[in-house]
Design a protein around this motif. Structure first.
Motif, mmCIF file in Angstrom:
data_model
loop_
_atom_site.group_PDB
_atom_site.id
_atom_site.type_symbol
_atom_site.label_atom_id
_atom_site.label_comp_id
_atom_site.label_asym_id
_atom_site.label_seq_id
_atom_site.Cartn_x
_atom_site.Cartn_y
_atom_site.Cartn_z
ATOM 1 N N TYR A 81 -16.018 10.793 0.399
ATOM 2 C CA TYR A 81 -15.533 9.167 0.261
ATOM 3 C C TYR A 81 -14.955 9.002 -0.919
ATOM 4 C CZ TYR A 81 -16.126 10.236 5.190
ATOM 5 O OH TYR A 81 -17.995 10.765 6.360
ATOM 6 N N ARG A 82 -14.118 8.369 -1.692
ATOM 7 C CA ARG A 82 -13.467 8.624 -3.171
ATOM 8 C C ARG A 82 -13.220 6.977 -3.303
ATOM 9 N NH1 ARG A 82 -14.341 11.752 -7.049
ATOM 10 N NH2 ARG A 82 -14.351 13.723 -5.651
ATOM 11 N N PHE A 83 -13.681 6.544 -4.449
ATOM 12 C CA PHE A 83 -12.568 5.244 -5.048
ATOM 13 C C PHE A 83 -12.330 5.677 -6.319
ATOM 14 C CE2 PHE A 83 -15.877 3.355 -1.509
ATOM 15 C CZ PHE A 83 -15.084 2.637 -0.870
ATOM 16 N N ASP A 84 -11.456 5.341 -6.558
ATOM 17 C CA ASP A 84 -10.613 4.911 -7.631
ATOM 18 C C ASP A 84 -9.508 4.187 -8.210
ATOM 19 O OD1 ASP A 84 -7.453 5.518 -7.153
ATOM 20 O OD2 ASP A 84 -8.095 7.283 -6.121
ATOM 21 N N TYR A 85 -9.403 4.197 -9.455
ATOM 22 C CA TYR A 85 -8.687 3.474 -9.709
ATOM 23 C C TYR A 85 -7.989 3.637 -11.143
ATOM 24 C CZ TYR A 85 -6.753 -0.621 -13.079
ATOM 25 O OH TYR A 85 -5.463 -1.282 -13.850
ATOM 26 N N GLY A 110 -0.288 -7.220 -7.102
ATOM 27 C CA GLY A 110 -1.479 -7.452 -7.132
ATOM 28 C C GLY A 110 -2.484 -7.493 -8.030
ATOM 29 N N LEU A 111 -3.133 -8.878 -7.508
ATOM 30 C CA LEU A 111 -4.839 -8.356 -7.905
ATOM 31 C C LEU A 111 -5.519 -7.194 -8.132
ATOM 32 C CD1 LEU A 111 -6.478 -9.757 -9.899
ATOM 33 C CD2 LEU A 111 -8.348 -10.767 -7.712
ATOM 34 N N PHE A 112 -5.497 -6.309 -7.744
ATOM 35 C CA PHE A 112 -6.294 -5.316 -7.437
ATOM 36 C C PHE A 112 -5.138 -3.652 -7.506
ATOM 37 C CE2 PHE A 112 -8.332 -7.771 -5.243
ATOM 38 C CZ PHE A 112 -9.920 -7.724 -5.301
ATOM 39 N N LYS A 113 -4.115 -3.776 -8.139
ATOM 40 C CA LYS A 113 -3.546 -3.181 -8.053
ATOM 41 C C LYS A 113 -4.025 -2.033 -8.808
ATOM 42 C CE LYS A 113 1.519 -1.888 -10.418
ATOM 43 N NZ LYS A 113 2.396 -2.380 -11.596
ATOM 44 N N GLY A 114 -3.889 -0.576 -8.053
ATOM 45 C CA GLY A 114 -4.131 0.609 -9.404
ATOM 46 C C GLY A 114 -5.532 0.602 -8.598
ATOM 47 N N TYR A 115 -6.145 -0.077 -7.317
ATOM 48 C CA TYR A 115 -7.213 0.635 -6.626
ATOM 49 C C TYR A 115 -7.072 1.061 -5.478
ATOM 50 C CZ TYR A 115 -10.143 -2.509 -9.226
ATOM 51 O OH TYR A 115 -10.826 -3.058 -10.994
ATOM 52 N N GLY A 116 -7.631 2.311 -5.282
ATOM 53 C CA GLY A 116 -7.477 2.871 -4.426
ATOM 54 C C GLY A 116 -8.728 3.499 -3.542
ATOM 55 N N PHE A 117 -8.472 4.295 -2.461
ATOM 56 C CA PHE A 117 -9.302 4.872 -1.704
ATOM 57 C C PHE A 117 -9.160 6.798 -0.742
ATOM 58 C CE2 PHE A 117 -11.893 5.960 3.115
ATOM 59 C CZ PHE A 117 -12.720 6.295 2.262
ATOM 60 N N SER A 118 -10.255 7.671 -0.811
ATOM 61 C CA SER A 118 -9.405 8.409 -0.488
ATOM 62 C C SER A 118 -10.304 9.442 0.452
ATOM 63 C CB SER A 118 -8.992 8.812 -1.008
ATOM 64 O OG SER A 118 -10.057 9.823 -2.651
ATOM 65 N N ILE A 119 -10.141 10.352 1.317
ATOM 66 C CA ILE A 119 -11.203 11.163 1.619
ATOM 67 C C ILE A 119 -10.920 12.601 1.513
ATOM 68 C CG2 ILE A 119 -11.990 11.595 4.233
ATOM 69 C CD1 ILE A 119 -11.928 9.013 5.735
ATOM 70 N N GLU A 120 -11.311 13.163 1.469
ATOM 71 C CA GLU A 120 -11.549 14.529 0.929
ATOM 72 C C GLU A 120 -12.479 15.909 1.980
ATOM 73 O OE1 GLU A 120 -11.602 14.449 -3.457
ATOM 74 O OE2 GLU A 120 -13.663 14.834 -3.270
ATOM 75 N N ASN A 121 -11.737 17.059 1.718
ATOM 76 C CA ASN A 121 -12.427 17.776 2.605
ATOM 77 C C ASN A 121 -13.001 18.745 1.244
ATOM 78 O OD1 ASN A 121 -12.723 19.566 5.883
ATOM 79 N ND2 ASN A 121 -14.063 19.339 4.313
ATOM 80 N N LEU A 122 -13.905 19.143 1.165
ATOM 81 C CA LEU A 122 -14.453 20.030 0.285
ATOM 82 C C LEU A 122 -14.663 21.472 1.059
ATOM 83 C CD1 LEU A 122 -14.072 20.888 -2.641
ATOM 84 C CD2 LEU A 122 -17.261 19.880 -3.109
ATOM 85 N N PHE A 142 0.527 -1.295 -0.030
ATOM 86 C CA PHE A 142 0.188 -0.491 -0.025
ATOM 87 C C PHE A 142 0.937 1.098 -0.206
ATOM 88 C CE2 PHE A 142 -2.673 -3.370 1.968
ATOM 89 C CZ PHE A 142 -3.941 -3.334 0.997
ATOM 90 N N ILE A 143 0.015 2.291 -0.702
ATOM 91 C CA ILE A 143 1.058 3.480 -0.720
ATOM 92 C C ILE A 143 -0.359 4.683 -0.200
ATOM 93 C CG2 ILE A 143 2.046 5.005 -2.477
ATOM 94 C CD1 ILE A 143 3.384 3.582 -3.985
ATOM 95 N N PRO A 144 0.261 5.387 1.156
ATOM 96 C CA PRO A 144 -0.289 6.274 1.386
ATOM 97 C C PRO A 144 -0.358 7.466 1.056
ATOM 98 C CG PRO A 144 1.446 5.191 3.162
ATOM 99 C CD PRO A 144 1.723 4.816 2.277
ATOM 100 N N TYR A 145 -1.118 8.386 1.018
ATOM 101 C CA TYR A 145 -0.623 9.875 0.454
ATOM 102 C C TYR A 145 -1.434 10.443 1.063
ATOM 103 C CZ TYR A 145 -4.875 9.515 -2.602
ATOM 104 O OH TYR A 145 -5.814 9.544 -2.621
ATOM 105 N N ILE A 146 -1.379 12.423 0.850
ATOM 106 C CA ILE A 146 -1.683 13.512 1.318
ATOM 107 C C ILE A 146 -1.309 14.466 -0.043
ATOM 108 C CG2 ILE A 146 -1.686 12.665 3.451
ATOM 109 C CD1 ILE A 146 0.699 14.674 3.764
ATOM 110 N N GLY A 147 -2.969 15.936 -0.415
ATOM 111 C CA GLY A 147 -2.277 16.268 -0.832
ATOM 112 C C GLY A 147 -3.887 17.406 0.011
#
Length: 239
Positions: free
Chosen positions: A231-235, A194-206, A142-147
């Motif tokens: 709450y965002r799911f992405d690929y 792995g099988l789910f490479k590229g899938y991610g989840f993030s929380i953003e405050n608009l 897993f790779i965590p990130y902030i932005g």
């Protein structure tokens, strides 16, 4: 209807431009494109605008109001982002989303104590974002990130009818142009193998400050603050 078609057309044009530009990027680049969908909950607050006299607040002047139920929720937000590699763990994120938000059917309390009904309203439009994103070292797979993105929301608000003699107050009527600007801090994680490479989840405050056109009794426009946790799911795919 015409406004909605214009927004959708612009959204598709921007996606096409991004995809064309990405096709020219070298295959071994660390740049990415991601596609995602989000839902969210939040509030609409600090609403104020020019208003006719109400009980406890005489005169036609700028009046503030509080929604008794200040909920402002995201029905959906569909996004496409481009992450450009800068150096080491730093990326530049640019994105566009087509989003729909809505308030609930509630009542309002004006400055001075006067109460009034407040039928629900819907917002729809394009959200644009640009800002840095920092990725931490990989933890397992897993790779965590902030932005932190500079953000805007441009679109329309429905159900702004004021002339009660020609219909029900707050149902139908001309659409309001909505323009909001602010910041969106975010944090997330995605799988790097792995099988789910590229899938991610993030929380953003608009977090947006809005200066919008007419809104029912506020016929000369109004200001408001939006604060929505999404709450965002992405690929994502490397290019």
């Amino acid at each position: 209807m015409v406004g909605a078609l214009m927004i959708i057309n612009l959204f598709l044009r921007i996606i096409l431009v991004i995809l064309v530009n990405l096709s020219a990027v070298h295959a071994e680049s660390k740049n990415e494109i991601s596609i995602g969908i989000a839902v969210g909950t939040g509030i609409m607050e600090n609403v104020k605008g020019m208003h006719t006299p109400v009980s406890g607040s005489p005169g036609t002047n700028v009046k503030g109001l509080v929604l008794d139920d200040d909920s402002l929720n995201t029905i959906y937000s569909i996004n496409i982002d481009y992450n450009k590699y800068l150096n080491n763990n730093l990326y530049l994120n640019s994105g566009i989303s087509f989003a729909r938000h809505y308030t609930v059917d509630t009542s309002i309390t004006f400055d001075g104590g006067s109460n009034s009904e407040f039928p629900d309203i819907h917002f729809r439009g394009l959200a644009l974002e640009l800002g840095p994103s920092y990725r931490f070292n990989k933890i397992s797979n897993f790779i965590p990130y902030i932005g932190l993105n500079a953000s805007s929301f441009l679109g329309f608000q429905s159900d702004t009818n004021y002339a009660t003699s020609n219909g029900v107050y707050g149902v139908g009527g001309p659409e309001t142009f909505v323009k909001c600007f602010g910041l969106t801090p975010n944090a997330g994680i995605f799988i790097n193998s792995g099988l789910f490479k590229g899938y991610g989840f993030s929380i953003e405050n608009l977090i947006l400050g809005c200066d919008n056109d007419h809104n029912r009794s506020m016929t000369e426009g109004y200001k408001a603050d939006f604060n929505i946790l999404q709450y965002r799911f992405d690929y994502r795919v490397n290019f």
